[in-house]
Design a protein around this motif. Structure first.
Motif, PDB file in Angstrom:
ATOM      1  N   SER A 190       5.878  -3.739  16.977  1.00 22.49           N
ATOM      2  CA  SER A 190       6.497  -5.043  17.209  1.00 22.49           C
ATOM      3  C   SER A 190       6.970  -5.198  18.645  1.00 22.49           C
ATOM      4  O   SER A 190       6.781  -6.246  19.274  1.00 22.49           O
ATOM      5  N   SER A 225       5.446  -8.662  12.349  1.00 27.08           N
ATOM      6  CA  SER A 225       6.609  -7.975  11.796  1.00 27.08           C
ATOM      7  C   SER A 225       7.574  -8.989  11.202  1.00 27.08           C
ATOM      8  O   SER A 225       8.509  -9.433  11.872  1.00 27.08           O
ATOM      9  N   PRO A 226       7.350  -9.400   9.947  1.00 25.22           N
ATOM     10  CA  PRO A 226       8.237 -10.390   9.318  1.00 25.22           C
ATOM     11  C   PRO A 226       9.701  -9.954   9.303  1.00 25.22           C
ATOM     12  O   PRO A 226      10.601 -10.782   9.417  1.00 25.22           O
ATOM     13  N   LYS A 227       9.945  -8.650   9.203  1.00 25.16           N
ATOM     14  CA  LYS A 227      11.319  -8.154   9.171  1.00 25.16           C
ATOM     15  C   LYS A 227      12.047  -8.453  10.484  1.00 25.16           C
ATOM     16  O   LYS A 227      13.229  -8.795  10.495  1.00 25.16           O
ATOM     17  N   ALA A 228      11.324  -8.362  11.605  1.00 26.21           N
ATOM     18  CA  ALA A 228      11.943  -8.551  12.919  1.00 26.21           C
ATOM     19  C   ALA A 228      12.367  -9.986  13.162  1.00 26.21           C
ATOM     20  O   ALA A 228      13.275 -10.243  13.943  1.00 26.21           O
ATOM     21  N   GLN A 229      11.694 -10.918  12.479  1.00 23.99           N
ATOM     22  CA  GLN A 229      12.051 -12.315  12.720  1.00 23.99           C
ATOM     23  C   GLN A 229      13.105 -12.826  11.745  1.00 23.99           C
ATOM     24  O   GLN A 229      13.498 -13.985  11.802  1.00 23.99           O
ATOM     25  N   SER A 230      13.584 -11.946  10.867  1.00 28.43           N
ATOM     26  CA  SER A 230      14.617 -12.354   9.922  1.00 28.43           C
ATOM     27  C   SER A 230      15.871 -12.811  10.661  1.00 28.43           C
ATOM     28  O   SER A 230      16.445 -12.084  11.463  1.00 28.43           O
ATOM     29  N   ASN A 239      15.877  -9.317  18.137  1.00 23.23           N
ATOM     30  CA  ASN A 239      15.926  -8.732  16.793  1.00 23.23           C
ATOM     31  C   ASN A 239      15.115  -7.450  16.683  1.00 23.23           C
ATOM     32  O   ASN A 239      15.519  -6.495  16.017  1.00 23.23           O
ATOM     33  N   ASN A 240      13.922  -7.434  17.317  1.00 23.80           N
ATOM     34  CA  ASN A 240      13.051  -6.264  17.124  1.00 23.80           C
ATOM     35  C   ASN A 240      13.323  -5.136  18.108  1.00 23.80           C
ATOM     36  O   ASN A 240      12.599  -4.143  18.158  1.00 23.80           O
ATOM     37  N   GLU A 272       6.583   0.636  12.910  1.00 29.26           N
ATOM     38  CA  GLU A 272       6.573  -0.830  12.891  1.00 29.26           C
ATOM     39  C   GLU A 272       7.373  -1.401  14.056  1.00 29.26           C
ATOM     40  O   GLU A 272       6.966  -2.389  14.675  1.00 29.26           O
ATOM     41  N   ASP A 273       8.501  -0.751  14.376  1.00 27.55           N
ATOM     42  CA  ASP A 273       9.305  -1.204  15.511  1.00 27.55           C
ATOM     43  C   ASP A 273       8.527  -1.088  16.808  1.00 27.55           C
ATOM     44  O   ASP A 273       8.541  -2.009  17.648  1.00 27.55           O
TER      45      ASP A 273
END
Length: 454
Positions: free
Chosen positions: A259, A296-301, A72-73, A255-256
């Motif tokens: 992560s 990185s909460p977004k990456a684990q979505s 994801n990330n 952030e990427d």
């Protein structure tokens, strides 16, 4: 009818049903464990549930959850881009880059079909552009996936190590990993020589990295749906999908980068802590995954949805059923039958061929979970080298995933480049798969079992 014989019939019926119908064998195994245990043997349901492999459940969830976050990330894409830069303009290195990247992806925790789904569009895209044999490129990806599949933190490796480790006899996880890697590497060398690799030595290509990114979009199954229907579960349960995610090339933000850097450090930490300090792989993997999710909460979505739940169901169901088989006396019954042949080497070869033939049409993961426990009492007699037989069985049961009836082979077929004669390509994969099924087990047996060096 005796309980051991009835249990063998139930096991054979499970494999047959799961091969012919799209039903998860793990679900069938739970039902089989209940019927055999509660109805035939009179076991309490608590005793049946006690056979559930909780430790292996945690390991499979933790490892595949961590890989889902890495995908994801963008860490997996970063790995691909970094590797293809090493090729520069040498066409002959392209198949080897595909092999090694796929091996690394499975070695860090991906299921084989997940790695093949990511790499097959890239590999076959290059095959079309640079007149490389699509059979060569596709099989390099599949054998790469099998080469890395038995690392101590990979799904195959975790399953085999857990099952054999519980038996108590001396065993080397590193031996299984290295034999599988070397075996698949040697097959890759043979394929490279036979399928035109030598003619690629003088070829050159420009803008390789840019073409890699383009190939992930233009040949993705998510962009172009294949007209090839496939069946079987091979090593897992991933089907054709867009390996690039949403099909868009994303710009890397700060952030990427943070992560992705943390993910690489996390994978290194997993290897060091789990292997160097013998800490449970499952707990370490899920701890690293949760830390990455916090960073990185977004990456684990959506990562939880990518956990290989159907494979978890498959393995946990099969091992619960195997536990009930042991209570029924089936393990000893089969072992005594094998020993009664009076020819341990022949019995070991028979086990390897059973694994290969069944895995070519059904689940390699399931056959490993079923055959290794059945073979352990026979191995404990010392008549043949236990480590050698386990290595030979592991190799025999997984190299046949090149079959078009397994998920890996079907993914290669589904990603055939535009303009490829699909029927001819299918026959090529089928023919190669048949050669592997026939020759693979006996070669593994001759090299790993007969000399007795393992």
């Amino acid at each position: 009818m005796s309980a051991p014989l009835l249990s063998i019939i139930i096991l054979a019926a499970m494999f047959l049903i799961a091969t012919l119908l799209p039903i998860n064998m793990g679900a069938l195994a739970f039902v089989g464990a209940f019927l055999l245990g509660a109805v035939v043997l009179g076991m309490e349901t608590d005793d049946i549930i006690a056979e559930f492999p909780g430790g292996l459940f945690l390991t499979l969830v933790g490892v595949t959850y961590l890989f889902a976050i890495a995908q994801n990330n963008g860490t997996i894409d970063l790995l691909v881009q970094g590797a293809v830069k090493l090729v520069r303009n040498r066409v002959a290195l392209i198949p080897w880059v595909m092999f090694l990247i796929t091996a690394v992806i499975t070695a860090v925790g991906a299921l084989g079909p997940a790695a093949v789904a990511i790499m097959a569009p890239v590999a076959l895209g290059f095959a079309a552009r640079h007149k490389i044999s699509p059979l060569l490129m596709g099989m390099m990806v599949v054998h790469g996936a099998q080469a890395g599949g038995f690392s101590p933190i990979a799904v195959y490796g975790v399953i085999v190590n857990d099952i054999v480790g519980e038996s108590g006899f001396e065993y080397s996880p590193l031996a299984v990993f290295l034999t599988s890697f070397i075996f698949n590497l040697l097959i890759a060398v043979a394929l490279f020589v036979v399928l035109g690799g030598r003619t690629l030595m003088s070829s050159r290509v420009t803008e390789f990295v840019e073409e890699a990114a383009e190939a992930r979009l233009s040949v993705s199954p998510g962009v172009r749906r294949s007209d090839v229907a496939y069946k079987g579960t091979g090593s897992g349960t991933y089907g054709p999908r867009d390996p690039a995610g949403d099909g868009a090339v994303a710009t890397r933000t700060r952030e990427d980068r943070v992560s992705q850097g943390a993910t690489i450090l996390g994978l290194v930490a997993l290897a060091v802590v789990a292997l160097g300090f013998s800490v449970d792989v499952g707990f370490v993997a899920i701890t690293v995954a949760v830390v990455l999710a916090l960073i990185s909460p977004k990456a684990q979505s959506g990562a939880v949805n990518k956990i290989a739940w159907s494979t978890v169901l498959l393995i946990c169901g099969m091992l619960t059923f195997v536990g009930v088989l042991e209570a029924a006396g089936t393990i000893d019954y089969v072992s005594d039958g094998v020993a009664s042949l009076g020819m341990p080497l022949l019995a070991a070869l028979l086990i390897c061929y059973i694994g290969a033939v069944v895995s070519a049409f059904a689940s390699s993961t399931a056959i490993l979970a079923a055959l290794i426990p059945l073979a352990i009492p026979f191995l404990e007699t010392g008549a043949v080298g236990a480590v050698g037989v386990v290595c030979a069985l592991a190799v025999s049961s997984t190299i046949v995933d090149v079959s078009p009836f397994s998920t890996n082979g079907a993914l290669v077929l589904a990603n055939a480049p535009e303009g490829t004669d699909k029927e001819r390509f299918y026959r090529q994969i089928l023919g190669y798969g048949a050669i592997v099924v026939v020759a693979g087990p006996i070669i593994a047996w001759l090299v790993l079992v007969v000399p007795g060096w393992l």
